[in-house]
Write an enzyme that holds these catalytic residues in place. Structure first.
Site, short mmCIF file in Angstrom:
data_model
loop_
_atom_site.label_atom_id
_atom_site.label_comp_id
_atom_site.label_asym_id
_atom_site.label_seq_id
_atom_site.Cartn_x
_atom_site.Cartn_y
_atom_site.Cartn_z
N ASP A 1 1.23 2.52 3.64
CA ASP A 1 0.32 3.79 3.32
C ASP A 1 1.40 5.02 3.57
O ASP A 1 0.63 5.97 4.07
CB ASP A 1 -0.58 3.65 4.22
CG ASP A 1 -1.91 4.56 3.94
OD1 ASP A 1 -1.80 5.20 2.82
OD2 ASP A 1 -2.64 5.26 4.95
N LEU B 1 2.57 7.27 -4.35
CA LEU B 1 3.96 7.80 -4.79
C LEU B 1 3.63 9.26 -5.24
O LEU B 1 4.55 9.95 -5.62
CB LEU B 1 4.49 7.16 -5.91
CG LEU B 1 5.18 5.70 -5.75
CD1 LEU B 1 5.37 5.14 -6.94
CD2 LEU B 1 6.29 5.97 -4.88
N ASN C 1 -5.04 7.36 -6.19
CA ASN C 1 -5.69 8.46 -5.88
C ASN C 1 -5.01 9.84 -6.25
O ASN C 1 -4.57 10.37 -5.35
CB ASN C 1 -6.45 8.49 -4.45
CG ASN C 1 -5.29 8.32 -3.53
OD1 ASN C 1 -4.31 7.81 -3.66
ND2 ASN C 1 -5.47 9.03 -2.44
N HIS D 1 -10.68 1.13 1.78
CA HIS D 1 -10.37 1.93 2.41
C HIS D 1 -11.80 1.74 3.56
O HIS D 1 -12.69 2.33 3.07
CB HIS D 1 -10.23 3.37 2.11
CG HIS D 1 -9.89 4.24 3.06
ND1 HIS D 1 -8.79 5.18 3.35
CD2 HIS D 1 -10.94 4.88 4.09
CE1 HIS D 1 -9.03 5.86 4.20
NE2 HIS D 1 -10.13 5.77 4.92
N HIS E 1 0.79 -1.25 0.01
CA HIS E 1 -0.02 0.02 -0.05
C HIS E 1 1.00 1.24 -0.03
O HIS E 1 1.43 1.68 1.05
CB HIS E 1 -0.92 0.01 1.13
CG HIS E 1 -1.95 1.07 1.20
ND1 HIS E 1 -3.27 1.08 1.62
CD2 HIS E 1 -1.70 2.57 0.93
CE1 HIS E 1 -3.80 2.15 1.46
NE2 HIS E 1 -2.99 3.03 1.11
N HIS F 1 -4.74 -0.64 5.73
CA HIS F 1 -4.52 -0.02 6.94
C HIS F 1 -5.21 -0.19 8.05
O HIS F 1 -5.97 0.96 8.49
CB HIS F 1 -4.22 1.58 6.65
CG HIS F 1 -5.37 2.05 5.76
ND1 HIS F 1 -6.51 2.02 5.93
CD2 HIS F 1 -5.05 2.85 4.70
CE1 HIS F 1 -7.23 2.77 5.12
NE2 HIS F 1 -6.31 3.26 4.30
N HIS G 1 3.14 14.50 1.69
CA HIS G 1 2.47 15.94 1.38
C HIS G 1 3.53 17.01 1.79
O HIS G 1 4.15 16.77 2.46
CB HIS G 1 1.21 16.20 2.33
CG HIS G 1 -0.09 15.50 2.24
ND1 HIS G 1 -1.02 15.61 1.04
CD2 HIS G 1 -0.37 14.28 2.86
CE1 HIS G 1 -1.79 14.64 1.14
NE2 HIS G 1 -1.58 13.81 2.07
N ALA H 1 -4.23 14.94 5.41
CA ALA H 1 -4.23 13.65 6.14
C ALA H 1 -3.17 12.72 5.45
O ALA H 1 -3.19 12.55 4.22
CB ALA H 1 -5.41 12.73 6.12
#
Length: 345
Positions: free
Chosen positions: A250, A17, A42, A139, A14, A177, A254, A266
């Site tokens: 995960d 990138l 996403n 999710h 998971h 996760h 950011h 998040a």
């Protein structure tokens, strides 16, 4: 005391990138540690077709530093929407490059606005996935505003996951996760068609880490960190030797400015020391002997893929994580910035 670990090169099941220059900044951290990674779809423009997945894969491979070319394989996913067709699933399966389809409840996390608004709208598509044995990555949180954010995973199991598995008993599902004792117990109690990934940050941190010494935006992720009893349940599951719990970081980078803001994003970036973090966790639990299976065997076994044949080595050597790293022209604060890690690649 063990001073060196040598084991089968692990995989990350998971991973986020991003794209472009941002991807170029973080990709080497993963490619140095992992042979394969399941790439989340996403992006700002979600990866919803097989053609888009192939193009994204090509961009990832072209972004690898020369010394890592041929050492890392991105495993691609499609982003499930209300309008994803069974025909698209057939194309994805036939392509050989799309390994799974990701379910984001609309609004559940970063760039999930195009996600599924009602699972019933996806019945034909899910039936095709079941028929072709295309795994569904979930999710697992409800987005009902009446549900407490700390209960979203637990409620998702009852409202969405159990009915989904009853309707499509042959569907292979990865509960991504996981963060709660209830999720651990659910995976342990259900058929071998469902597995779960566990992140390093949910194994290391409980929800106190969000508030100790002031608000800590770099510990904000979705699903959010939970109580200590849940963290302990995750550690017990990860180190148990149960073959349907395996590694998925995960890792979600950011820019600093998007984390330290009035409405912060998040996501926790952990790829810079991911396997080292897991080694610490397993050592603290007295289960270093089970790290290889969790990190390198159980994931490919569940997906029906071959285990890796090369190895990596970790040395018992402390090193300090930098306070910030470059991120596509911005700055990024990695997990445990400025702290010591006791294992080194």
């Amino acid at each position: 005391m063990t001073n060196k670990l040598t084991f089968t090169r692990p995989d990350d099941w998971h991973l986020h990138l991003r794209d472009g220059k941002a991807m170029q900044s973080v990709l080497p951290d993963t490619a140095r540690r992992f042979a394969r990674a399941m790439i989340m779809p996403n992006l700002k423009l979600p990866v919803v077709t097989t053609e888009q997945a192939a193009a994204y894969r090509a961009r990832i491979l072209s972004a690898l530093p020369q010394e890592l070319v041929g050492q890392f394989e991105p495993l691609m996913t499609l982003y499930l929407t209300d309008t994803t067709t069974p025909e698209e699933i057939s194309r994805a399966k036939a392509s050989g490059i799309v390994q799974a389809v990701k379910l984001y409840p609309a609004g559940a996390t970063t760039h999930s606005d195009a996600g599924v608004t009602d699972i019933d709208r996806c019945k034909a598509t899910l039936a095709m996935m079941e028929k072709l044995d295309m795994p569904l990555l979930v999710h697992g949180e409800v987005v009902d505003p009446a549900v407490d954010i700390f209960d979203r995973e637990k409620i998702f199991i009852d409202r969405v996951l159990i009915p989904l598995l009853q309707r499509f008993p042959g569907l292979r599902v990865v509960f991504e996760h996981i963060t709660t004792r209830e999720a651990v117990e659910f995976v342990q109690s259900i058929s071998n068609r469902i597995a779960a990934t566990i992140t390093a940050h949910h194994l290391m941190l409980n929800r106190n880490a969000l508030f100790t010494g002031g608000l800590q935006p770099h510990h904000y992720c979705l699903p959010v960190l939970k109580r200590e009893i849940h963290r302990q349940a995750l550690v017990a599951a990860a180190t148990s030797g149960h073959s349907r719990f395996f590694l998925g970081t995960d890792s979600a980078p950011h820019p600093l400015k998007d984390k330290e803001s009035a409405c912060g994003c998040a996501g926790i970036y952990s790829a810079h020391a991911a396997i080292e973090f897991y080694a610490e966790i397993f050592e603290q639990a007295g289960r270093l002997d089970r790290l290889e299976a969790f990190a390198s065997f159980y994931g490919p076994d569940f997906y029906g893929l071959p285990r890796n044949t090369d190895q990596i080595s970790l040395s018992k050597e402390s090193w300090q994580i930098p306070g910030e790293v470059e991120f596509g022209g911005d700055r990024l604060v990695p997990l445990r910035a400025g702290e010591q890690v006791c294992w080194r690649l």
